[in-house]
Scaffold this motif. Structure first.
Motif, mmCIF file in Angstrom:
data_model
loop_
_atom_site.group_PDB
_atom_site.id
_atom_site.type_symbol
_atom_site.label_atom_id
_atom_site.label_comp_id
_atom_site.label_asym_id
_atom_site.label_seq_id
_atom_site.Cartn_x
_atom_site.Cartn_y
_atom_site.Cartn_z
ATOM 1 N N LEU A 218 -37.509 89.856 -10.832
ATOM 2 C CA LEU A 218 -36.460 90.795 -11.231
ATOM 3 C C LEU A 218 -36.917 92.236 -11.074
ATOM 4 O O LEU A 218 -36.169 93.095 -10.585
ATOM 5 C CB LEU A 218 -36.052 90.516 -12.681
ATOM 6 N N LEU A 219 -38.139 92.527 -11.482
ATOM 7 C CA LEU A 219 -38.660 93.890 -11.349
ATOM 8 C C LEU A 219 -38.809 94.279 -9.879
ATOM 9 O O LEU A 219 -38.519 95.418 -9.490
ATOM 10 C CB LEU A 219 -40.008 94.009 -12.070
ATOM 11 N N LYS A 220 -39.261 93.338 -9.054
ATOM 12 C CA LYS A 220 -39.479 93.622 -7.626
ATOM 13 C C LYS A 220 -38.164 93.959 -6.922
ATOM 14 O O LYS A 220 -38.153 94.701 -5.945
ATOM 15 C CB LYS A 220 -40.137 92.408 -6.976
ATOM 16 N N ARG A 221 -37.067 93.425 -7.440
ATOM 17 C CA ARG A 221 -35.767 93.636 -6.795
ATOM 18 C C ARG A 221 -34.958 94.738 -7.470
ATOM 19 O O ARG A 221 -33.744 94.800 -7.319
ATOM 20 C CB ARG A 221 -34.991 92.322 -6.763
ATOM 21 N N GLY A 222 -35.626 95.592 -8.228
ATOM 22 C CA GLY A 222 -34.999 96.803 -8.729
ATOM 23 C C GLY A 222 -34.204 96.653 -10.004
ATOM 24 O O GLY A 222 -33.440 97.565 -10.373
ATOM 25 N N TYR A 223 -34.336 95.536 -10.705
ATOM 26 C CA TYR A 223 -33.628 95.382 -11.983
ATOM 27 C C TYR A 223 -34.249 96.297 -13.036
ATOM 28 O O TYR A 223 -35.467 96.544 -13.036
ATOM 29 C CB TYR A 223 -33.704 93.930 -12.457
ATOM 30 N N ASP A 224 -33.397 96.793 -13.919
ATOM 31 C CA ASP A 224 -33.864 97.662 -14.992
ATOM 32 C C ASP A 224 -34.843 96.902 -15.893
ATOM 33 O O ASP A 224 -34.557 95.788 -16.337
ATOM 34 C CB ASP A 224 -32.664 98.139 -15.818
ATOM 35 N N LYS A 225 -36.005 97.503 -16.170
ATOM 36 C CA LYS A 225 -37.056 96.785 -16.900
ATOM 37 C C LYS A 225 -36.648 96.462 -18.337
ATOM 38 O O LYS A 225 -37.050 95.443 -18.894
ATOM 39 C CB LYS A 225 -38.362 97.569 -16.877
ATOM 40 N N ARG A 226 -35.834 97.319 -18.926
ATOM 41 C CA ARG A 226 -35.396 97.034 -20.294
ATOM 42 C C ARG A 226 -34.381 95.886 -20.306
ATOM 43 O O ARG A 226 -34.390 95.055 -21.210
ATOM 44 C CB ARG A 226 -34.801 98.290 -20.927
ATOM 45 N N MET A 227 -33.530 95.864 -19.313
ATOM 46 C CA MET A 227 -32.560 94.778 -19.215
ATOM 47 C C MET A 227 -33.265 93.423 -19.067
ATOM 48 O O MET A 227 -32.978 92.458 -19.789
ATOM 49 C CB MET A 227 -31.630 95.006 -18.021
ATOM 50 N N VAL A 228 -34.236 93.339 -18.168
ATOM 51 C CA VAL A 228 -34.821 92.034 -17.861
ATOM 52 C C VAL A 228 -35.720 91.525 -18.998
ATOM 53 O O VAL A 228 -35.762 90.319 -19.262
ATOM 54 C CB VAL A 228 -35.599 92.078 -16.531
ATOM 55 N N THR A 229 -36.434 92.413 -19.676
ATOM 56 C CA THR A 229 -37.256 91.942 -20.796
ATOM 57 C C THR A 229 -36.377 91.431 -21.934
ATOM 58 O O THR A 229 -36.705 90.443 -22.600
ATOM 59 C CB THR A 229 -38.180 93.057 -21.318
#
Length: 441
Positions: free
Chosen positions: A132-143
């Motif tokens: 998710l992080l590698k594909r540009g997802y917001d880090k707060r959203m994914v955690t």
């Protein structure tokens, strides 16, 4: 000293020992045996621990714990979870926030294979989070997505925590599992709805995958779709015979463990290292659960002997004049406080001697309360500032995700869980309809 004062002293002593960093089973068991020694002398004190151990060994359903834990570790160590995430990657990548939605779907399937929230957290942090992080997802959203998704592990059957609750509350495991199905799916649906709406309003939080990553042959897509049916097959192979009364709970857990083992063998991933790692981890987790249950039985025996439950019921209803619903809400708030430094299992065994009989005496359904307990404890240790899951996530997350990010990421999902909890409290049939329909209650 009155019995009420002795009960309060026991509870305070146990909490003090836990705050000093003692192991949960050590603190609970030590306070129980010492209290029994001073109350009933040498014979009573020594016999208490021994009788609790004998009672534990005679609990036939306890055999289900290592079976379910082994099933989950086999599926995890053999990388079947990787196949599941690849499936969601391909099928959901064209939707804004699609990989986050797929992560929730992954967590639901992992929950159906394992029954432990920690397993979902570990798989999500190691497989989904880097992608998710590698594909540009917001880090707060994914955690936040991974922490919220892992909370489904103790609600969706075969939940290990609900098995423990069933043993302590003397309630049917099958009914508790079925009671967790609709609330678990409802909560997963609410998570998905929140993600879709949030990413629709702000597409930068969850960008669509590039077309080249999604443009693969339909045959490959269908093959990957089969990865999602494997855990469902294992789940139904285990649950259908049990719900229909063809097998006992222990036999069903053995079917699940054997099905997981065969799945790993058929996929060519059952190596000696996978088997040895799964067995070692299963042994460690199973022993931890058994020690905690043993200590809880001893602690509960002392409380029963003191009549502490009746004293507390009298305090709340007669002296303080609280209504049953007010008492129930206070119980749920106490879980929030304890969740700052205890996990769900520890909270259950500490308060079960008090809360479970009191809930029954107040006229509430203990099956329904088991669902409330699981949701509340998950909210508890995902709540800042000292939530258990928050620090677990920090230990697994990459350095660029700070503790501040983790704190802020979980708040929207906690609000969603509070809405779900409130809904189930107002409408108990959400939890009670399925077990009532299946068992004809």
């Amino acid at each position: 000293m009155s019995y009420e004062a002795i009960a309060a002293l026991m509870f305070a002593s146990m909490m003090l020992m836990l705050l000093t960093g003692q192991r949960v089973f050590g603190a609970i068991g030590f306070v129980a045996v010492v209290a029994a020694f001073f109350l009933w002398g040498d014979r009573g004190g020594y016999d208490l621990g021994f009788s609790a151990a004998v009672k534990l060994m005679n609990w036939y359903p306890l055999l289900t714990l290592p079976m379910f834990i082994f099933m989950g570790y086999i599926l995890s160590e053999s990388r079947i979870a990787d196949d599941l995430y690849r499936m969601f990657h391909v099928w959901m990548g064209g939707l804004s926030g699609g990989l986050a939605v797929g992560t929730i779907g992954l967590m639901v399937l992992i929950s159906a294979m394992n029954g432990l929230s920690v397993a979902g957290m570990a798989i999500g942090a190691t497989i989904a989070l880097p992608e998710l992080l590698k594909r540009g997802y917001d880090k707060r959203m994914v955690t936040g997505v991974i922490q919220a998704g892992s909370s489904l592990g103790i609600l969706v059957p075969p939940s290990v925590v609900l098995v423990l609750y069933a043993m302590i509350a003397r309630q049917p495991v099958g009914q508790l599992w079925l009671a967790g199905v609709l609330p678990g799916l409802m909560m997963a649906g609410m998570f998905v709805l929140y993600i879709v709406i949030r990413c629709h309003l702000n597409p930068q939080l969850g960008p669509i995958l590039p077309k080249e990553e999604r443009d693969i042959p339909m045959g490959e897509k269908i093959r990957l779709l089969g990865a999602g049916f494997l855990p469902l097959f294992i789940f139904f192979a285990m649950m259908v015979p049990f719900v229909n009364g063809w097998t006992s709970l222990v036999e069903s857990s053995a079917i699940g463990a054997i099905a997981a083992l065969l799945a790993a063998v058929l996929k060519g991933r059952m190596t000696r290292q996978v088997f040895e790692t799964s067995v070692r981890k299963t042994l460690g987790i199973s022993c931890m659960f058994m020690w905690i249950i043993l200590a809880a039985l001893a602690f509960g025996s002392v409380f029963d002997g003191l009549g502490a439950v009746k004293a507390i019921e009298s305090l709340f209803t007669e002296q303080m004049g609280l209504s049953p619903w007010m008492i129930l809400i206070l119980m749920q708030l106490s879980f929030i406080i304890m969740g700052t430094f205890l996990d769900d299992t520890a909270m259950l065994v500490i308060v079960a001697p008090l809360y479970v009989p009191l809930v029954g005496a107040l006229g509430f359904d203990l099956i329904w309360y088991g669902v409330l307990y699981t949701i509340t404890t998950q909210i508890a240790y995902m709540t800042p500032p000292f939530g258990y899951n928050l620090f677990l996530m920090r230990a697994m997350a990459p350095p660029e995700i700070t503790l501040k990010d983790i704190y802020s990421s979980i708040l929207p999902f906690v609000l969603v869980m509070v809405v779900a909890l409130t809904t189930i409290m107002i409408f108990p049939e959400i939890a009670l309809w399925l077990p009532g329909y299946v068992y004809g209650n």
